[in-house]
Design an enzyme around this catalytic site. Structure first.
Site, PDB file in Angstrom:
ATOM      1  N   LYS A   1      -6.617  -4.749  -3.254  1.00  0.00           N
ATOM      2  CA  LYS A   1      -7.338  -5.420  -1.899  1.00  0.00           C
ATOM      3  C   LYS A   1      -8.389  -4.729  -1.325  1.00  0.00           C
ATOM      4  CE  LYS A   1      -3.429  -4.289   1.270  1.00  0.00           C
ATOM      5  NZ  LYS A   1      -4.217  -3.595   2.396  1.00  0.00           N
TER       6      LYS A   1
ATOM      7  N   THR B   1       0.574   0.654   6.506  1.00  0.00           N
ATOM      8  CA  THR B   1       1.047   1.274   7.971  1.00  0.00           C
ATOM      9  C   THR B   1       1.468  -0.110   8.707  1.00  0.00           C
ATOM     10  OG1 THR B   1      -0.888   1.568   9.158  1.00  0.00           O
ATOM     11  CG2 THR B   1      -0.187   3.433   7.910  1.00  0.00           C
TER      12      THR B   1
ATOM     13  N   ASP C   1       0.746  -1.438  -0.038  1.00  0.00           N
ATOM     14  CA  ASP C   1       0.022  -0.120   0.202  1.00  0.00           C
ATOM     15  C   ASP C   1       0.843   1.206   0.042  1.00  0.00           C
ATOM     16  OD1 ASP C   1      -2.078  -1.911   0.176  1.00  0.00           O
ATOM     17  OD2 ASP C   1      -2.614  -1.250   2.105  1.00  0.00           O
TER      18      ASP C   1
ATOM     19  N   CYS D   1      -2.112  -2.255   7.701  1.00  0.00           N
ATOM     20  CA  CYS D   1      -1.922  -3.296   6.690  1.00  0.00           C
ATOM     21  C   CYS D   1      -0.801  -4.365   6.783  1.00  0.00           C
ATOM     22  CB  CYS D   1      -2.256  -2.552   5.244  1.00  0.00           C
ATOM     23  SG  CYS D   1      -3.808  -2.046   5.235  1.00  0.00           S
TER      24      CYS D   1
END
Ligand code: TIU
Length: 236
Positions: free
Chosen positions: A142, A171, A37, A175
């Site tokens: 996701k 983070t 991410d 995640c």
């Protein structure tokens, strides 16, 4: 016909990396780099991270270490997989509780300066330019915090014979943690690189890493990108 990744020369052999609570030994051909991410929505002003009330500048120290690691890992021919958290434009995969959580003025799906917050296809949802995926690197979209929930990540890893992961991204306590726990339960060895993961909360960064390596490495290892770079170069 083989894919581009399989055609590339992949260095083979076992590599030992100093880590906590003890060394992480990985097989180059069976280990992937999983970058979680690293999206504009989390690292740039005006995105999801900022909408939650966070100082997004705290995550930016992770960019340079990730860039160095990506470069070195790509040179070995190793598999790189990127993830992005986000939702369908029609928000059909957005749980109502996730939409309303935090009671923010701006929430998922609302318009922001980088487009609709955490929505696939919007500018803010994409990966930051500094770490942009190469065309042959799988990008897993996701809907949740964990990268295994409602995705094809496990199938991709299985199809490539991957059993071990270096995990980076943001983070740390959300995640990255969720994904490492999911991966551990599916039998993957996970080594989290402390300078390549970041949190909006310094105490969560420290404790989040501590939680991974405690109890004999209850769900993983913790190391540093410099240590991995040295090991890849045979300097350890
Ligand atoms: N809010 C926060 O710390 N993280 C997330 O919502 N997602 C990820 O960690 N990617």
């Amino acid at each position: 016909m083989q894919s581009m990744i399989q055609d590339r020369a992949v260095e083979t052999g076992r590599v030992t990396v100093a880590a906590d609570p003890y060394e992480f030994v990985f097989d180059r051909a069976r280990c992937a780099l999983l970058v979680i991410d690293m999206q504009r929505d989390f690292l740039e002003p005006g995105g999801f991270g900022a909408a939650l009330g966070n100082d997004v500048s705290l995550l930016r120290s992770t960019i340079e270490p990730n860039r160095g690691l990506l470069q070195a890992w790509r040179q070995t021919g190793g598999l790189v997989i990127h993830t992005r958290e986000g939702h369908r434009p029609d928000l059909a995969d957005l749980p109502p509780a996730k939409k309303t959580r935090g009671r923010g003025a701006v929430t998922i799906g609302d318009a922001g300066p980088m487009g609709r917050i955490l929505v696939r296809g919007e500018a803010g949802h994409d990966i930051i330019p500094e770490l942009y995926p190469l065309p042959e690197e799988p990008v897993v979209d996701k809907p949740g915090k964990g990268a295994f929930f409602a995705t094809d990540l496990h199938a991709i890893l299985q199809n490539r014979g991957i059993a071990q992961l270096f995990v980076t991204g943001v983070t740390t306590e959300v995640c990255v943690h969720t994904t490492v726990r999911e991966a551990n339960d599916r039998g993957y060895d996970c080594c989290v690189l402390e300078d390549c993961v970041g949190s909006y909360f310094p105490e969560f960064q420290r404790i989040g890493l501590q939680m991974i390596r405690a109890q004999g490495g209850i769900f993983g290892w913790v190391s540093h990108s410099n240590t991995v770079l040295a090991a890849l170069a045979g300097r350890q």
